[in-house]
Design a protein around this motif. Structure first.
Motif, PDB file in Angstrom:
ATOM      1  N   ASP A  37       5.815   0.584  -5.535  1.00  0.00           N
ATOM      2  CA  ASP A  37       4.608  -0.206  -5.771  1.00  0.00           C
ATOM      3  C   ASP A  37       3.626  -0.008  -4.610  1.00  0.00           C
ATOM      4  OD1 ASP A  37       5.572  -1.190  -8.130  1.00  0.00           O
ATOM      5  OD2 ASP A  37       6.240  -3.108  -7.299  1.00  0.00           O
ATOM      6  N   VAL A  38       2.351  -0.220  -4.894  1.00  0.00           N
ATOM      7  CA  VAL A  38       1.319  -0.025  -3.880  1.00  0.00           C
ATOM      8  C   VAL A  38       0.825  -1.377  -3.383  1.00  0.00           C
ATOM      9  CG1 VAL A  38      -0.983   0.884  -3.394  1.00  0.00           C
ATOM     10  CG2 VAL A  38       0.605   2.198  -4.829  1.00  0.00           C
ATOM     11  N   VAL A  39       0.863  -1.545  -2.062  1.00  0.00           N
ATOM     12  CA  VAL A  39       0.341  -2.745  -1.404  1.00  0.00           C
ATOM     13  C   VAL A  39      -0.899  -2.333  -0.617  1.00  0.00           C
ATOM     14  CG1 VAL A  39       0.770  -4.566   0.281  1.00  0.00           C
ATOM     15  CG2 VAL A  39       2.625  -3.780  -1.223  1.00  0.00           C
ATOM     16  N   ALA A  40      -2.063  -2.800  -1.065  1.00  0.00           N
ATOM     17  CA  ALA A  40      -3.310  -2.490  -0.382  1.00  0.00           C
ATOM     18  C   ALA A  40      -3.603  -3.564   0.661  1.00  0.00           C
ATOM     19  CB  ALA A  40      -4.458  -2.393  -1.379  1.00  0.00           C
ATOM     20  N   CYS A  41      -4.247  -3.145   1.743  1.00  0.00           N
ATOM     21  CA  CYS A  41      -4.527  -4.059   2.846  1.00  0.00           C
ATOM     22  C   CYS A  41      -5.906  -3.738   3.396  1.00  0.00           C
ATOM     23  CB  CYS A  41      -3.455  -3.883   3.919  1.00  0.00           C
ATOM     24  SG  CYS A  41      -3.687  -4.881   5.402  1.00  0.00           S
ATOM     25  N   GLN A  42      -6.798  -4.707   3.408  1.00  0.00           N
ATOM     26  CA  GLN A  42      -8.133  -4.532   3.956  1.00  0.00           C
ATOM     27  C   GLN A  42      -8.375  -5.646   4.971  1.00  0.00           C
ATOM     28  OE1 GLN A  42     -11.604  -4.978   1.356  1.00  0.00           O
ATOM     29  NE2 GLN A  42     -12.562  -3.198   2.319  1.00  0.00           N
ATOM     30  N   LEU A  43      -8.008  -5.360   6.226  1.00  0.00           N
ATOM     31  CA  LEU A  43      -8.027  -6.383   7.263  1.00  0.00           C
ATOM     32  C   LEU A  43      -8.605  -5.840   8.566  1.00  0.00           C
ATOM     33  CD1 LEU A  43      -4.467  -7.955   6.800  1.00  0.00           C
ATOM     34  CD2 LEU A  43      -6.649  -9.003   6.170  1.00  0.00           C
ATOM     35  N   PRO A  44      -9.130  -6.739   9.406  1.00  0.00           N
ATOM     36  CA  PRO A  44      -9.546  -6.325  10.751  1.00  0.00           C
ATOM     37  C   PRO A  44      -8.320  -5.995  11.607  1.00  0.00           C
ATOM     38  CG  PRO A  44     -10.510  -8.447  10.101  1.00  0.00           C
ATOM     39  CD  PRO A  44      -9.406  -8.152   9.142  1.00  0.00           C
ATOM     40  N   ASN A  45      -8.554  -5.690  12.877  1.00  0.00           N
ATOM     41  CA  ASN A  45      -7.471  -5.364  13.806  1.00  0.00           C
ATOM     42  C   ASN A  45      -6.753  -6.621  14.279  1.00  0.00           C
ATOM     43  OD1 ASN A  45      -8.058  -2.685  13.571  1.00  0.00           O
ATOM     44  ND2 ASN A  45      -8.469  -2.335  15.731  1.00  0.00           N
ATOM     45  N   TRP A  46      -6.033  -7.231  13.371  1.00  0.00           N
ATOM     46  CA  TRP A  46      -5.216  -8.390  13.678  1.00  0.00           C
ATOM     47  C   TRP A  46      -3.754  -7.979  13.645  1.00  0.00           C
ATOM     48  CZ3 TRP A  46      -7.992 -12.111   9.730  1.00  0.00           C
ATOM     49  CH2 TRP A  46      -9.271 -12.416  10.221  1.00  0.00           C
ATOM     50  N   TRP A  47      -2.924  -8.685  14.406  1.00  0.00           N
ATOM     51  CA  TRP A  47      -1.516  -8.308  14.470  1.00  0.00           C
ATOM     52  C   TRP A  47      -0.852  -8.377  13.090  1.00  0.00           C
ATOM     53  CZ3 TRP A  47       2.297 -11.536  12.818  1.00  0.00           C
ATOM     54  CH2 TRP A  47       2.012 -12.902  12.735  1.00  0.00           C
ATOM     55  N   GLN A  48      -1.328  -9.276  12.237  1.00  0.00           N
ATOM     56  CA  GLN A  48      -0.720  -9.410  10.906  1.00  0.00           C
ATOM     57  C   GLN A  48      -0.857  -8.133  10.079  1.00  0.00           C
ATOM     58  OE1 GLN A  48      -2.898 -11.566  12.275  1.00  0.00           O
ATOM     59  NE2 GLN A  48      -2.443 -13.696  11.732  1.00  0.00           N
ATOM     60  N   ALA A  49      -1.932  -7.366  10.329  1.00  0.00           N
ATOM     61  CA  ALA A  49      -2.197  -6.188   9.506  1.00  0.00           C
ATOM     62  C   ALA A  49      -1.090  -5.152   9.635  1.00  0.00           C
ATOM     63  CB  ALA A  49      -3.546  -5.575   9.898  1.00  0.00           C
ATOM     64  N   GLN A  50      -0.737  -4.781  10.865  1.00  0.00           N
ATOM     65  CA  GLN A  50       0.284  -3.760  11.032  1.00  0.00           C
ATOM     66  C   GLN A  50       1.662  -4.264  10.629  1.00  0.00           C
ATOM     67  OE1 GLN A  50      -0.361  -0.733  11.510  1.00  0.00           O
ATOM     68  NE2 GLN A  50       1.720   0.059  11.658  1.00  0.00           N
ATOM     69  N   ALA A  51       1.950  -5.528  10.904  1.00  0.00           N
ATOM     70  CA  ALA A  51       3.230  -6.089  10.467  1.00  0.00           C
ATOM     71  C   ALA A  51       3.350  -6.055   8.946  1.00  0.00           C
ATOM     72  CB  ALA A  51       3.372  -7.523  10.982  1.00  0.00           C
ATOM     73  N   LEU A  52       2.246  -6.297   8.263  1.00  0.00           N
ATOM     74  CA  LEU A  52       2.255  -6.259   6.804  1.00  0.00           C
ATOM     75  C   LEU A  52       2.503  -4.844   6.279  1.00  0.00           C
ATOM     76  CD1 LEU A  52       1.677  -7.859   4.144  1.00  0.00           C
ATOM     77  CD2 LEU A  52      -0.683  -7.095   4.377  1.00  0.00           C
ATOM     78  N   LEU A  53       1.858  -3.867   6.890  1.00  0.00           N
ATOM     79  CA  LEU A  53       2.052  -2.485   6.452  1.00  0.00           C
ATOM     80  C   LEU A  53       3.495  -2.041   6.678  1.00  0.00           C
ATOM     81  CD1 LEU A  53      -1.283  -0.947   7.782  1.00  0.00           C
ATOM     82  CD2 LEU A  53      -0.715  -1.506   5.409  1.00  0.00           C
ATOM     83  N   LEU A  54       4.068  -2.446   7.793  1.00  0.00           N
ATOM     84  CA  LEU A  54       5.472  -2.122   8.052  1.00  0.00           C
ATOM     85  C   LEU A  54       6.388  -2.841   7.062  1.00  0.00           C
ATOM     86  CD1 LEU A  54       5.569  -2.239  11.958  1.00  0.00           C
ATOM     87  CD2 LEU A  54       5.739  -0.210  10.506  1.00  0.00           C
ATOM     88  N   ALA A  55       6.016  -4.060   6.675  1.00  0.00           N
ATOM     89  CA  ALA A  55       6.813  -4.805   5.700  1.00  0.00           C
ATOM     90  C   ALA A  55       6.833  -4.090   4.349  1.00  0.00           C
ATOM     91  CB  ALA A  55       6.264  -6.214   5.548  1.00  0.00           C
ATOM     92  N   ALA A  56       5.684  -3.526   3.951  1.00  0.00           N
ATOM     93  CA  ALA A  56       5.638  -2.767   2.703  1.00  0.00           C
ATOM     94  C   ALA A  56       6.561  -1.558   2.787  1.00  0.00           C
ATOM     95  CB  ALA A  56       4.205  -2.330   2.413  1.00  0.00           C
ATOM     96  N   THR A  57       6.525  -0.871   3.934  1.00  0.00           N
ATOM     97  CA  THR A  57       7.427   0.264   4.135  1.00  0.00           C
ATOM     98  C   THR A  57       8.877  -0.183   4.087  1.00  0.00           C
ATOM     99  OG1 THR A  57       5.753   1.345   5.503  1.00  0.00           O
ATOM    100  CG2 THR A  57       8.001   2.138   5.726  1.00  0.00           C
ATOM    101  N   ARG A  58       9.155  -1.348   4.624  1.00  0.00           N
ATOM    102  CA  ARG A  58      10.521  -1.917   4.618  1.00  0.00           C
ATOM    103  C   ARG A  58      11.063  -2.039   3.212  1.00  0.00           C
ATOM    104  NH1 ARG A  58      14.952  -3.086   5.085  1.00  0.00           N
ATOM    105  NH2 ARG A  58      15.988  -4.728   6.254  1.00  0.00           N
ATOM    106  N   LEU A  59      10.187  -2.292   2.251  1.00  0.00           N
ATOM    107  CA  LEU A  59      10.601  -2.430   0.852  1.00  0.00           C
ATOM    108  C   LEU A  59      10.506  -1.119   0.091  1.00  0.00           C
ATOM    109  CD1 LEU A  59       8.896  -5.819  -0.127  1.00  0.00           C
ATOM    110  CD2 LEU A  59      11.286  -5.426   0.473  1.00  0.00           C
TER     111      LEU A  59
END
Length: 502
Positions: A37-59
């Motif tokens: 599945d594709v998880v799109a993310c459109q966020l500023p440079n906040w710590w949550q952004a990279q953690a979210l992208l890694l979480a998608a990879t985790r799944l």
């Protein structure tokens, strides 16, 4: 450490960061995200952004970061092409209502099941803070760390090009291609656990992703900043103890301008690595004299990650003359039907472990698998010449070239013009002449009033010994050059403008 212009700074340890990745992965699983599945993310440079992208990879899902500068028309095309099932965005950023804009196009995207918002969610939107950050989803997804398995050669990340020279493309990267790019810089530069790396580039871009992964692989520290100005960047450099700054020349120039040209007290700063575009020659002594650091250059692109870098065994001012040698696992090939010279540069092709698996047209949907064309050689669209030390010097984009049989070395002319005290900023852009040829226009941000004239610019360049047909035959003045989110001048806009004003 993550700096937010409106809220101060946040520090996270690796253990805390890993905990957030697990929690976010559980939240995504609860939203129905599964492998592929594709998880799109459109966020500023906040710590949550990279953690979210890694979480998608985790799944084993596919992460699709999208720049905050992308507006609804283009965003809709990207989300439709990808078939994104979840899109995480911000309520408002830089004066634009991202969440509201996503809501307006959502009904035309049948595969988009969930809209998640950081900030103030509206009806039909999921509150990121309560659902992702505050709900303990750890362990709620059935993928245990000890027995997790994934194919590192499957598509894991889609990054879109800016489209400044054609249709924007999605570069389909795998974990292996991203790993190869990220590890390559640490292979040639002194970068380890005691390093603190800061880049103002967006996490939603290849530079940000490459930087974030390199930091994780080295066990180093990463510094994020969500808004940019030279003054704010300088404060972050000093306050974070940054050892390595990775930034395009325009960002570095902003910091130096904020200092006022006087030596700054940045004892931790060791290197400044300029990426994104060729380094103006005058920036090299400025970085050394003002920031007290060594300037290194590098070249890469969305489709290949890091391609070349200069090294510590190169001459101290080598960044003014070269974009570096190929990194580990990368091959370069300069092609031309004639002898390659500065006047006739070769077209740059690359092949290697960091090159994306494939590209897909944002609008056409045309899929091009890298390995199926030209024995895996990727046409970068860049023009370059050998630097004399096993590397290359970029001479511009093929689409930006000026001239016919003989090409004007755009980068060299721009670098010389920037030394003129009457020039604050400049871009050399081609425009058509009446006989079907092409001439050069200097689009200048003037530093003086009245502005520097065309004759003065031509005389200045001629006095530097520059070939006559390199000299601009037209000058136009602007308050600021149009740039994309990574500091590159959008020359396609200037070309159209020059034609319209001819």
């Amino acid at each position: 450490m993550a700096y937010r212009a409106d809220e101060g700074s946040v520090r996270l340890s690796y253990a805390e960061y890993a905990g957030h990745v697990e929690r976010f992965a559980g939240a995504l699983y609860e939203l129905g995200v599964r492998p592929g599945d594709v998880v799109a993310c459109q966020l500023p440079n906040w710590w949550q952004a990279q953690a979210l992208l890694l979480a998608a990879t985790r799944l084993e899902a596919v992460a699709a970061p999208i720049m905050t500068t992308i507006r609804p028309r283009e965003l809709e095309r990207m989300l439709r092409l990808l078939g994104a099932s979840v899109c995480v965005t911000v309520d408002e950023w830089a004066g634009f209502g991202h969440a509201a804009a996503l809501g307006e196009i959502a009904h035309r995207l049948p595969e988009l099941r969930h809209r998640v918002v950081i900030g103030e969610p509206a009806d039909g939107e999921i509150d990121f803070r309560s659902f992702f950050e505050e709900t303990p989803w750890e362990g709620c997804h059935p993928v245990a760390l000890d027995d997790a398995w994934e194919d590192p050669d499957c598509v894991a990340l889609v990054l879109f090009t800016s489209g400044t020279s054609g249709e924007p493309k999605g570069a389909l990267h795998t974990q292996n291609t991203m790993y190869a790019s990220a590890i390559s810089v640490g292979d040639v530069h002194d970068f380890g656990r005691d390093s603190v790396r800061f880049t103002p580039h967006a996490l939603m871009h290849i530079v940000g992703q490459d930087n974030a992964l390199a930091v994780l692989l080295a066990g180093a520290s990463m510094v994020l900043l969500d808004d940019w100005s030279g003054g704010l960047g300088l404060r972050v450099l000093a306050g974070s103890g940054t050892t390595d700054l990775v930034a395009g020349p325009s960002f570095v120039h902003d910091v130096i301008a904020a200092i006022g040209g006087k030596p700054a007290c940045l004892p931790a700063l060791r290197t400044v690595r300029c990426v994104g575009t060729t380094v103006p020659k005058q920036l090299v002594p400025q970085v050394s004299g003002v920031l007290g650091a060594r300037l290194l250059s590098g070249w890469g692109m969305t489709e290949i990650g890091t391609g070349t870098v200069t090294r510590s065994d190169d001459p101290p001012d080598w960044a003014a003359h070269s974009d570096g040698r190929p990194v580990m696992g990368m091959e370069l090939d300069l092609r031309s039907v004639t002898e390659i010279t500065k006047d006739r540069p070769g077209r740059l092709f690359v092949r290697g472990s960091g090159v994306c698996l494939a590209t897909v047209g944002r609008d056409s949907g045309e899929l091009t698998v890298t390995a199926e064309h030209d024995d895996g050689w990727y046409d970068t669209g860049d023009l370059a010449v050998p630097d004399g030390r096993g590397g290359i010097r970029l001479m511009g984009r093929a689409g930006d070239r000026i001239g016919g049989v003989f090409m004007i070395p755009v980068g060299d002319v721009e670098s010389e013009l920037l030394k003129n005290p009457g020039v604050e900023d400049v871009a050399l852009v081609g425009y058509p002449e009446s006989d079907g040829g092409e001439l050069a226009c200097a689009v200048v941000v003037p530093a003086t009033e009245p502005p520097v004239t065309l004759d003065e610019l031509r005389t200045y360049l001629a006095d530097q010994g520059m070939t006559e047909w390199y000299l601009p035959s037209r000058v136009e003045y602007v308050d600021a050059l149009p740039r994309n989110g990574n500091g590159k001048v959008r020359k396609e806009l200037l070309r159209r403008w020059l034609v319209d004003t001819a």
